[in-house]
Enzyme design. Structure first.
Site, PDB file in Angstrom:
ATOM      1  N   TYR A 136     -11.077   1.084  10.399  1.00 40.63           N
ATOM      2  CA  TYR A 136     -12.299   1.437   9.663  1.00 40.63           C
ATOM      3  C   TYR A 136     -12.642   0.498   8.522  1.00 40.63           C
ATOM      4  O   TYR A 136     -13.646   0.694   7.843  1.00 40.63           O
ATOM      5  CB  TYR A 136     -12.235   2.885   9.152  1.00 40.63           C
ATOM      6  N   LYS A 137     -11.858  -0.530   8.319  1.00 40.04           N
ATOM      7  CA  LYS A 137     -12.168  -1.489   7.257  1.00 40.04           C
ATOM      8  C   LYS A 137     -13.012  -2.626   7.845  1.00 40.04           C
ATOM      9  O   LYS A 137     -14.174  -2.432   8.189  1.00 40.04           O
ATOM     10  CB  LYS A 137     -10.879  -1.981   6.608  1.00 40.04           C
TER      11      LYS A 137
ATOM     12  N   ARG B  83     -12.337  -4.421  -7.618  1.00 42.44           N
ATOM     13  CA  ARG B  83     -12.033  -5.005  -6.311  1.00 42.44           C
ATOM     14  C   ARG B  83     -13.307  -5.166  -5.488  1.00 42.44           C
ATOM     15  O   ARG B  83     -14.086  -4.230  -5.320  1.00 42.44           O
ATOM     16  CB  ARG B  83     -11.034  -4.105  -5.567  1.00 42.44           C
TER      17      ARG B  83
ATOM     18  N   ASP C  65       1.708  -5.032   8.378  1.00 42.93           N
ATOM     19  CA  ASP C  65       0.516  -4.197   8.292  1.00 42.93           C
ATOM     20  C   ASP C  65      -0.693  -5.122   8.155  1.00 42.93           C
ATOM     21  O   ASP C  65      -0.790  -5.894   7.190  1.00 42.93           O
ATOM     22  CB  ASP C  65       0.632  -3.269   7.080  1.00 42.93           C
TER      23      ASP C  65
ATOM     24  N   PHE D  28       0.844  -1.187   0.000  1.00 39.94           N
ATOM     25  CA  PHE D  28       0.000   0.000   0.000  1.00 39.94           C
ATOM     26  C   PHE D  28       0.887   1.247   0.000  1.00 39.94           C
ATOM     27  O   PHE D  28       1.832   1.336   0.778  1.00 39.94           O
ATOM     28  CB  PHE D  28      -0.925   0.003   1.212  1.00 39.94           C
TER      29      PHE D  28
END
Length: 431
Positions: free
Chosen positions: A224-225, A390, A199, A130
């Site tokens: 928040y995912k 995605r 991560d 990322f």
């Protein structure tokens, strides 16, 4: 034998986790396949945050740091997250953002490497990691006169040379959904004298994680995912206890002081993971995050993360199979590994052209996924130079009929060519 809509309905009827969906507020007519970017709203969150605003803040005022337990929220939430990532009580704090926490732990890892093996001047990471992770690492390398080396997944082992200080990886790749074997990769790094930073942004709450079992060194992740903490929810940080007290973390704020309310001019870091706190905590955001975390407590009597993982794999298997059955001939490829041990909780389809517009056409129909641009620097099948459609599958609230209907909408978008409409080809700021 082809899967039918009736088959999917039967799977939902037999699903022991189906009642978990009732905990979440999902808009009518929406199939939400973007929980890997932003989780949905827990039904308890609005009232709980309102209580924190009107009662704890409005009436309790500053007293609520004590009376409402605000002061201990980072540790309390950290203990709940610890249950999902193979950590122990007192080893995790919820705080700050993923990027800031990565800066903290990567700095600490580099400090340890500088003390133990000062000749090691390289951070290794995946080329398709990322971007914020790469940016943080790049900035630290510039600051310390080090080098950031980017490799393809199959080049990680060979890159672990005597010059490498830290291996920094995301457990589940955000572009492809490919998942590393954390234990095996960490063992290889340690055998080469290299520290690991993991991560867990696309892992925590999505796949079982065992940081202690893998003997990992440092880890951070997102709130928040899959944890459904709300937009901009606090992230979290874990440090292997053998490293925790070796160094200060670089953001030595007052919240990480051993005695914050002594207000001494000199800094004394708190013992353990609390030293990884920095400034005053975002209490309202933490209140919302706790509602998201409590959703996983309801899954515990039903089998917990192991049961969620089984359903996740079944959902993603079904999606892959239905796309291949019903959307053949439209140039769709697959970036996500088929092997269960190598897959997170998302499926990434690829296409040479039109991927963004196809996703926008699906969103207009109520099927919410997202788009990621191809990586022109590589032709790797896994990282993908083609654009990506995605789709994230959160087993807390996605069912098998949702998968069937999502693929039916995808088929119709492709059959009719509606994605070619001008309205779906104008890019928004957030893709």
């Amino acid at each position: 034998m082809k899967t039918t809509l009736q088959d999917c309905r039967a799977l939902d009827a037999q699903d022991p986790l189906r009642t978990l969906r009732e905990q979440f507020s999902l808009p009518e007519g929406v199939i939400y396949l973007d929980g890997n970017s932003l989780g949905v709203l827990p039904k308890t969150a609005a009232a709980r945050v309102a209580e924190a605003v009107t009662q704890e803040w409005g009436q309790g005022l500053i007293r609520s740091w004590n009376s409402a337990g605000w002061f201990s929220l980072p540790q309390r939430l950290g203990d709940k997250i610890a249950q999902l990532i193979g950590a122990k009580p007192g080893e995790v704090v919820a705080t700050d953002s993923t990027s800031i926490n990565l800066y903290k732990v990567l700095s600490a890892a580099l400090n340890i490497a500088a003390q133990d093996a000062p000749q090691r001047k390289v951070i290794v990471s995946e080329r398709s990691n990322f971007p914020t992770d790469l940016y943080i690492a790049e900035a630290l390398c510039k600051e310390r006169g080090m080098k950031l080396q980017l490799v393809e997944p199959d080049g990680i082992a060979a890159a672990l040379t005597a010059e490498v200080a830290v291996l920094m990886l995301t457990h589940v790749n955000y572009r492809t959904g490919a998942m590393h074997d954390m234990a095996a990769v960490t063992a290889a790094a340690h055998a080469a004298g290299v520290l690991t930073v993991w991560d867990l942004a696309h892992s925590a709450g999505a796949v079982p994680v065992d940081l202690h079992g893998a003997k990992a060194d440092f880890s951070i992740g997102c709130g928040y995912k899959y944890l459904n903490g709300g937009p901009g929810a606090p992230a979290f940080v874990w440090v292997n206890p053998k490293h925790t007290d070796r160094f200060w973390q670089p953001l030595a704020g007052w919240w990480g002081h051993a005695a914050p309310f002594e207000f001494t001019p000199d800094y004394r870091p708190a013992a353990g993971i609390s030293r990884y706190l920095c400034g005053t905590q975002p209490i309202l955001s933490m209140t919302a995050l706790e509602c998201g975390l409590d959703g996983f407590l309801a899954a515990e009597p039903l089998g917990g993360m192991a049961a969620l993982r089984r359903k996740s794999l079944a959902l993603t298997d079904l999606f892959m199979a239905l796309v291949e059955e019903r959307c053949a001939g439209y140039g769709l490829g697959l970036a996500t590994p088929r092997t269960h041990a190598q897959r997170g909780s998302q499926v990434c389809l690829t296409r040479k052209e039109g991927a963004y517009a196809i996703v926008q056409a699906l969103i207009a129909r109520g099927v919410i996924g997202d788009y990621r641009a191809g990586d022109p620097s590589t032709d790797s099948e896994r990282t993908g130079s083609r654009d990506i459609l995605r789709f994230g599958f959160t087993p807390l609230y996605i069912g098998f009929e949702d998968v069937w209907n999502a693929v039916e909408h995808l088929k119709q978008v492709l059959d009719t060519g509606e994605w070619q409409s001008a309205e779906f080809n104008q890019k928004h700021a957030v893709t």
